[in-house]
Design an enzyme around this catalytic site. Structure first.
Site, mmCIF file in Angstrom:
data_model
loop_
_atom_site.group_PDB
_atom_site.id
_atom_site.type_symbol
_atom_site.label_atom_id
_atom_site.label_comp_id
_atom_site.label_asym_id
_atom_site.label_seq_id
_atom_site.Cartn_x
_atom_site.Cartn_y
_atom_site.Cartn_z
ATOM 1 N N PRO A 1 0.850 -1.195 0.000
ATOM 2 C CA PRO A 1 0.000 0.000 0.000
ATOM 3 C C PRO A 1 0.883 1.241 0.000
ATOM 4 C CG PRO A 1 0.040 -1.014 2.182
ATOM 5 C CD PRO A 1 0.794 -1.936 1.275
ATOM 6 N N MET A 2 0.640 2.146 -0.959
ATOM 7 C CA MET A 2 1.477 3.342 -1.078
ATOM 8 C C MET A 2 0.592 4.556 -1.291
ATOM 9 S SD MET A 2 4.646 1.830 -3.402
ATOM 10 C CE MET A 2 3.602 0.770 -4.422
ATOM 11 N N GLN B 1 -6.394 -1.334 3.271
ATOM 12 C CA GLN B 1 -5.599 -1.005 4.447
ATOM 13 C C GLN B 1 -6.239 0.157 5.203
ATOM 14 O OE1 GLN B 1 -1.647 1.057 4.688
ATOM 15 N NE2 GLN B 1 -0.960 -0.945 5.445
ATOM 16 N N CYS C 1 3.089 3.069 9.013
ATOM 17 C CA CYS C 1 3.251 4.392 8.416
ATOM 18 C C CYS C 1 4.058 5.288 9.350
ATOM 19 C CB CYS C 1 1.883 5.009 8.144
ATOM 20 S SG CYS C 1 1.956 6.681 7.448
ATOM 21 N N ASN D 1 8.999 -6.905 3.926
ATOM 22 C CA ASN D 1 8.898 -5.705 3.103
ATOM 23 C C ASN D 1 10.091 -4.807 3.404
ATOM 24 O OD1 ASN D 1 7.083 -2.658 3.468
ATOM 25 N ND2 ASN D 1 7.626 -3.548 1.506
ATOM 26 N N GLY D 2 10.495 -4.045 2.397
ATOM 27 C CA GLY D 2 11.553 -3.069 2.607
ATOM 28 C C GLY D 2 12.777 -3.329 1.748
ATOM 29 N N GLY D 3 13.018 -2.473 0.764
ATOM 30 C CA GLY D 3 14.239 -2.543 -0.029
ATOM 31 C C GLY D 3 14.319 -3.676 -1.029
ATOM 32 N N GLY E 1 7.271 -2.605 -2.857
ATOM 33 C CA GLY E 1 6.620 -1.311 -2.979
ATOM 34 C C GLY E 1 7.076 -0.518 -4.171
#
Length: 335
Positions: A19-20, A72, A102, A213-215, A236
């Site tokens: 979710p962005m 979300q 967030c 998640n992340g990178g 993402g």
């Protein structure tokens, strides 16, 4: 309002698009679904008060092709989150996810986001209330910790609390959130990644479905995490900026599909009926094209594709013919 389909969310969550905010709206998700039939898609975060009091059609409507799709929610008041979850169920979402990641200390009818990492008992109350109101699964997306917390202590305590409340699927962004001194944008890059801690949490909670998640920017990286024992990977910004690289072969490489992947050109053509329907309903072309600028990233003609769309999509009367003209920049260079 769209009926949810019977879907194996554990399987779908092997790969998900994060979710962005301002990015993963319904147009973006429809575009992503044309590239992967199986990846789990998430909405932008919507606060529970907005769902309850706002323009629900604008906030919640989606195309049936987007399934499996999760809403979300942001919030920290159990009764509000429960009410918003009931509405999400009525709207046909396959999953409802609580945002505890967030990097914002903003307050709107109570705090929400990563600051809730400091209040695992409150999060447990929230998800329990959401589950009581929901016929679909309630999940959590969190960080490994926030501010002065020690992630090696804070994350296990947080997971124990939400597992105790009945959560069985969680996505962990493998970075701290530093709410003091870093902007939300900096929080996506500056805090160091700790993939090892997320993998350790899977070993400690083998029954818990954990996505990382992340990178993570490629399917090859995603496969490494899956092969090492994690249940899912959430991607993402790479899925947004280089969607063809991340999503066109996802069904084959992540889910084992034997159907050949679509080409980026085919995806562009398949967007045309959707674009025509959007325009006939009073929408504007650039509301869609802003999400597809990266379709040919790294390929011959990508610059021309992006230039034609960027210069023309905002103009009055711009329509599908602009997509065709932009595609000529790609097909001419590829010839």
């Amino acid at each position: 309002m769209t009926d949810s389909k019977q879907v194996n969310l554990d399987a779908a969550a092997r790969l998900s698009v994060a979710p962005m905010m301002d990015w993963t709206d319904r147009h973006c998700r429809y575009f992503h679904r044309l590239m992967s039939q199986q990846a789990l898609l998430y909405t932008e975060m919507v606060t529970a008060p907005a769902v309850i009091n706002g323009d629900r059609a604008r906030l919640l409507d989606f195309d049936g092709a987007e399934h499996p799709v999760a809403l979300q929610l942001g919030g920290s008041i159990p009764a509000e989150l429960a009410r918003a979850t009931r509405i999400a169920n009525d709207w046909g979402y396959d999953e409802v996810n609580l945002n505890v990641g967030c990097p914002s200390d903003r307050v709107q009818s109570g705090c929400f986001g990563a600051v809730l990492m400091k209040q695992p008992d409150l999060v447990a109350e929230c998800v329990a209330a959401m589950q009581d109101a929901s016929a679909v699964e309630v999940t959590v997306k969190c960080r490994i910790g926030v501010d002065e917390q020690d992630p090696a202590k804070a994350l296990p305590q947080f997971l124990d609390a939400i597992v105790g409340a009945g959560v069985r699927r969680v996505t962990i962004h493998a970075r701290m959130a530093w709410l003091q001194g870093l902007s939300p944008k900096q929080n996506r890059d500056v805090p160091p990644l700790d993939y090892d801690l997320v993998h350790a949490m899977k070993r400690a909670h083998p029954q818990l479905h954990i996505s990382i998640n992340g990178g993570i920017a490629t399917l090859a990286e995603a496969r490494k995490h899956l092969d090492a024992g994690l249940d899912g990977v959430m991607i993402g910004r790479a899925a947004y900026h280089t969607p063809a690289e991340v999503l066109l072969q996802a069904d084959q490489l992540i889910y084992g599909s034997d159907h050949p992947p679509r080409s980026a050109v085919d995806v562009a053509h398949r967007m045309l009926p959707y674009i025509e329907a959007h325009l006939s309903g009073g929408g504007r072309l650039n509301q869609i094209t802003r999400h597809i600028l990266g379709l040919f990233a790294g390929r011959p003609g990508a610059r021309g594709w992006k230039r034609v769309l960027s210069e023309g999509a905002h103009l009055d009367g711009a329509g599908p013919e602009l997509i065709e003209r932009a595609l000529e920049e790609v097909t001419t260079r590829a010839a």
